[in-house]
Design a protein around this motif. Sequence first.
Motif, mmCIF file in Angstrom:
data_model
loop_
_atom_site.group_PDB
_atom_site.id
_atom_site.type_symbol
_atom_site.label_atom_id
_atom_site.label_comp_id
_atom_site.label_asym_id
_atom_site.label_seq_id
_atom_site.Cartn_x
_atom_site.Cartn_y
_atom_site.Cartn_z
ATOM 1 N N LYS A 1 0.419 3.287 12.247
ATOM 2 C CA LYS A 1 1.208 2.148 11.652
ATOM 3 C C LYS A 1 1.879 2.612 10.282
ATOM 4 N N LYS A 2 1.389 3.678 9.616
ATOM 5 C CA LYS A 2 1.787 4.355 8.469
ATOM 6 C C LYS A 2 2.519 5.577 9.023
ATOM 7 N N GLU B 1 3.751 8.007 6.984
ATOM 8 C CA GLU B 1 3.375 8.803 6.307
ATOM 9 C C GLU B 1 2.026 9.835 6.674
#
Length: 247
Positions: free
Chosen positions: A65-66, A68
């Motif tokens: 989802k992220k 990074e």
Amino acid sequence: MNKYLIKKYDILDSTNLFALREFANFPDGTIITAQRQTAGRGRMNRSWLSEGKGLYFTIVLKQAKKTEFYSSFSHLLALSISKVLLKYGLKASIKWPNDVLCSSEKFSGKLGKISGILAQASTDTNGLNGIVLGAGINCTQTEVDFGSLLYPAYSIAMLTKLEFSKDTLLKNVLDIFFEFKPSFEKYGFASIYEEYISNCNFIGKEIKISTSSGKEMVKAVEINKDGTLSVLRSGKLEKIEAADILP
Ligand code: BTN
């Protein structure tokens, strides 16, 4: 129940390159493994010897989802590999960011690389789609096979008489990786931070690093919660995202 699907090949140019070419066709959690690679690749554009004496595999990841967090999935794989090697009775440690080293009395306690990881991004005009996370684990090589490498290297067979199959080794690593994966997708490197740093043994030491700007001595201060390394460089505290720690 861990969710992954293993696709086995006899020979590929590189499991990473193949996974990148076929990225759209593989669901999240697909594993590509090959007996041999004709163009195995390492970090910093180096080649990775892949004549059949190692385990070579790539994990396709496309659901974080992220985004990074993608950059530190390789830390999770390094931790998973070192946990399995510890179970095999080997003294494994992680050399930031994601090399797995072992030491052995047989080689006067000298550290040598036993596994390396190469993460590569899959991108298109919409941006980042995910990553392919490839690992090589040295299994049955002898000292002769590692003759001319920059860093001392070991295989599992050089360090233990343990009988093991590459299939079981792969399953052991994947079981750990996929057990951690759901919390890693939510919280990133922070979710394995304590365990990861307890496997690193260079913090607080003077280390020689190679970065895009060259080679230099710095002091390793700490590994940060985002997976980067803080060093003292000419008396100044700096964060490093990518480097090679040299022997
Ligand atoms: C390194 O330490 O430089 C990283 C080595 C990564 C090698 C593996 S083998 C499987 C996958 N396919 C590749 O071409 N490279 C990675």
